[in-house]
Design a protein around this motif. Structure first.
Motif, mmCIF file in Angstrom:
data_model
loop_
_atom_site.group_PDB
_atom_site.id
_atom_site.type_symbol
_atom_site.label_atom_id
_atom_site.label_comp_id
_atom_site.label_asym_id
_atom_site.label_seq_id
_atom_site.Cartn_x
_atom_site.Cartn_y
_atom_site.Cartn_z
ATOM 1 N N ILE A 71 60.866 56.404 6.964
ATOM 2 C CA ILE A 71 61.281 56.832 8.303
ATOM 3 C C ILE A 71 61.588 55.601 9.145
ATOM 4 O O ILE A 71 60.745 54.705 9.269
ATOM 5 N N GLY A 109 56.393 57.775 5.346
ATOM 6 C CA GLY A 109 55.695 58.874 6.006
ATOM 7 C C GLY A 109 54.805 59.627 5.036
ATOM 8 O O GLY A 109 54.827 59.386 3.820
ATOM 9 N N LYS A 110 54.050 60.579 5.569
ATOM 10 C CA LYS A 110 53.159 61.365 4.704
ATOM 11 C C LYS A 110 53.948 62.181 3.685
ATOM 12 O O LYS A 110 53.410 62.600 2.675
ATOM 13 N N HIS A 111 55.226 62.414 3.953
ATOM 14 C CA HIS A 111 56.066 63.135 2.977
ATOM 15 C C HIS A 111 56.614 62.197 1.894
ATOM 16 O O HIS A 111 57.381 62.624 1.049
ATOM 17 N N CYS A 122 49.971 63.703 12.972
ATOM 18 C CA CYS A 122 50.988 64.686 12.577
ATOM 19 C C CYS A 122 50.839 65.043 11.096
ATOM 20 O O CYS A 122 50.491 64.193 10.266
ATOM 21 N N SER A 123 51.087 66.298 10.768
ATOM 22 C CA SER A 123 51.098 66.701 9.352
ATOM 23 C C SER A 123 52.160 67.785 9.146
ATOM 24 O O SER A 123 52.029 68.625 8.275
ATOM 25 N N ARG A 124 53.182 67.761 9.989
ATOM 26 C CA ARG A 124 54.208 68.811 9.945
ATOM 27 C C ARG A 124 54.897 68.905 8.586
ATOM 28 O O ARG A 124 55.228 69.989 8.135
ATOM 29 N N CYS A 125 55.153 67.756 7.972
ATOM 30 C CA CYS A 125 55.852 67.792 6.678
ATOM 31 C C CYS A 125 54.996 68.514 5.640
ATOM 32 O O CYS A 125 55.497 69.288 4.821
ATOM 33 N N ALA A 168 61.254 68.531 8.982
ATOM 34 C CA ALA A 168 60.103 68.791 9.858
ATOM 35 C C ALA A 168 59.688 67.550 10.661
ATOM 36 O O ALA A 168 58.938 67.664 11.631
ATOM 37 N N CYS A 169 60.161 66.405 10.278
ATOM 38 C CA CYS A 169 59.628 65.164 10.850
ATOM 39 C C CYS A 169 60.112 64.938 12.287
ATOM 40 O O CYS A 169 61.321 64.885 12.550
ATOM 41 N N PRO A 170 59.178 64.779 13.214
ATOM 42 C CA PRO A 170 59.586 64.597 14.618
ATOM 43 C C PRO A 170 60.352 63.301 14.880
ATOM 44 O O PRO A 170 61.057 63.194 15.883
ATOM 45 N N TRP A 171 60.245 62.349 13.984
ATOM 46 C CA TRP A 171 60.978 61.092 14.203
ATOM 47 C C TRP A 171 62.493 61.285 14.111
ATOM 48 O O TRP A 171 63.262 60.421 14.511
ATOM 49 N N CYS A 202 52.682 57.903 11.527
ATOM 50 C CA CYS A 202 52.545 59.367 11.445
ATOM 51 C C CYS A 202 51.470 59.866 12.411
ATOM 52 O O CYS A 202 51.546 60.997 12.888
#
Ligand code: SF4
Ligand code: SF4
Length: 346
Positions: free
Chosen positions: A152, A146-148, A184-187, A240-243, A181
């Motif tokens: 995932i 993921g972007k973090h 999304c950019s929640r992380c 924070a990750c919606p997954w 991802c």
């Protein structure tokens, strides 16, 4: 053979078991750039292992296959710490996963020798090995990075321990996973210190997990406030990750949960002697920080959430044998006094 290995791994408690070829990771250039930029901070072991990390044949000559394994450490009833307690990252509230998983991985390598013949070699790694394990796991289809920068799983979210067996046994590779991802950019927006510089690039030198676990010296003053009452690791980008709506509790780690580690009162942690520290955290990953590292973190947390009532404990810490603890205790006292003064002037 593959299905037998998979079934055996599930019988040991692994939640995911997938296969890929033992060739270099796709993102090796990005990893080398990341090291060049110094984003690994003081984690010199990462830099030293670069040649092996990017070339599996240097890890095991004749390697044909990576068996990538995932174990969920999600907990449905995870207790939330109170403001006067230290927040510990979710993974660290278990017995040390290196020890828990190593015994299971050893069983897999023995199983491979039995099934594949003694002339085949296999090695196992859990986190510490010279392998770009997230990239390899993505290629095996365990999940996507993921972007973090964590892995995932579409089935389990990102509360996952990864481990791998590298073997000379040739086994059919599974289908790789692709990044999911999207927009999304929640992380990234949830990170209190801006440590995720851009999607997929994390600067450890700004990360609370790095400060509280890996860094040996003082925590940079400009990042102390952002730590809040975290004393070991940080889960914000992961949480924070919606997954994670797909996260579910696995069986393997459930029996290793350490109820005694959650809800640690900050002031009482500050009182731990060397022996008490070792006894209290025996078998847990928290031993890694040593007493002085943990007390350093506790001082910062108290500087952020403490009040006048916590000053005597901090004043005692100012007389600690460790200069690292003394410096952070002094900082905390100043912070608490400055807050009191501001309140008094309002
Ligand atoms: S662990 Fe915490 S500090 Fe580090 S990148 Fe994630 S949210 Fe930021
Ligand atoms: S929070 Fe969003 S951007 Fe970050 S890893 Fe999860 S899906 Fe990707």
């Amino acid at each position: 053979m593959k299905e037998e290995i998979r079934a055996f791994s599930y019988s040991l408690g692994f939640d995911i078991c997938r296969f890929t070829t033992a060739r270099p990771a796709e993102h090796q250039a990005a990893f080398e750039d990341w090291i060049q930029a110094g984003h690994h901070g003081e984690m010199g072991w990462m830099e030293r292992s670069v040649p092996k990390r990017v070339e599996p044949q240097k890890v095991l000559e004749g390697a044909k296959t990576f068996i990538c394994l995932g174990v969920s450490y999600h907990r449905t009833e995870d207790r939330k710490e109170k403001p006067d307690e230290g927040v510990i990252a979710r993974y660290a509230k278990y017995n040390d996963y290196h020890e828990v998983l190593s015994e299971k991985l050893k069983a897999i390598t023995e199983y491979l020798s039995e099934k594949g013949g003694r002339n085949h070699k296999s090695l196992w790694y859990v986190d510490t090995g010279p392998i770009l394990e997230r990239d390899i796991a993505e290629r095996a289809g365990v999940g996507f990075v993921g972007k973090h920068t964590n892995l995932i799983s579409r089935q389990l979210g990102n509360w996952l321990f990864l481990s791998e067996v590298i073997t000379t046994l040739p086994l059919e590779p599974d289908t790789p996973e692709k990044n999911r991802c999207g927009t999304c950019s929640r992380c990234i927006s949830s990170c209190p210190t801006g440590a995720i510089l851009q999607p997929f690039v994390l600067d450890a030198r700004k990360c609370i997990s790095y400060f509280t676990i890996e860094l040996k010296g003082p925590i940079p003053v400009e990042f102390r406030k952002a730590m809040g009452n975290r004393i070991y690791g940080c889960d914000d980008c992961l949480a924070a990750c919606p997954w994670n709506k797909f996260a579910r509790q696995g069986s393997l780690m459930a029996g290793h949960y350490r109820k005694d580690l959650g809800g640690s009162e900050l002031v009482s942690l500050l009182d731990l002697t060397e022996e008490e520290f070792k006894k209290r955290f025996a078998g847990s990953p928290i031993l890694r920080t040593k007493r002085k590292g943990l007390l350093r973190n506790v001082c910062v947390a108290l500087g952020n959430v403490g009040n006048e009532a916590t000053l005597p404990a901090l004043e005692k810490a100012v007389r600690d044998k460790e200069p690292l603890v003394v410096e952070h205790a002094l900082w905390a006292i100043e912070e608490i006094k400055a807050r009191s003064l501001t309140r008094a002037n309002q």
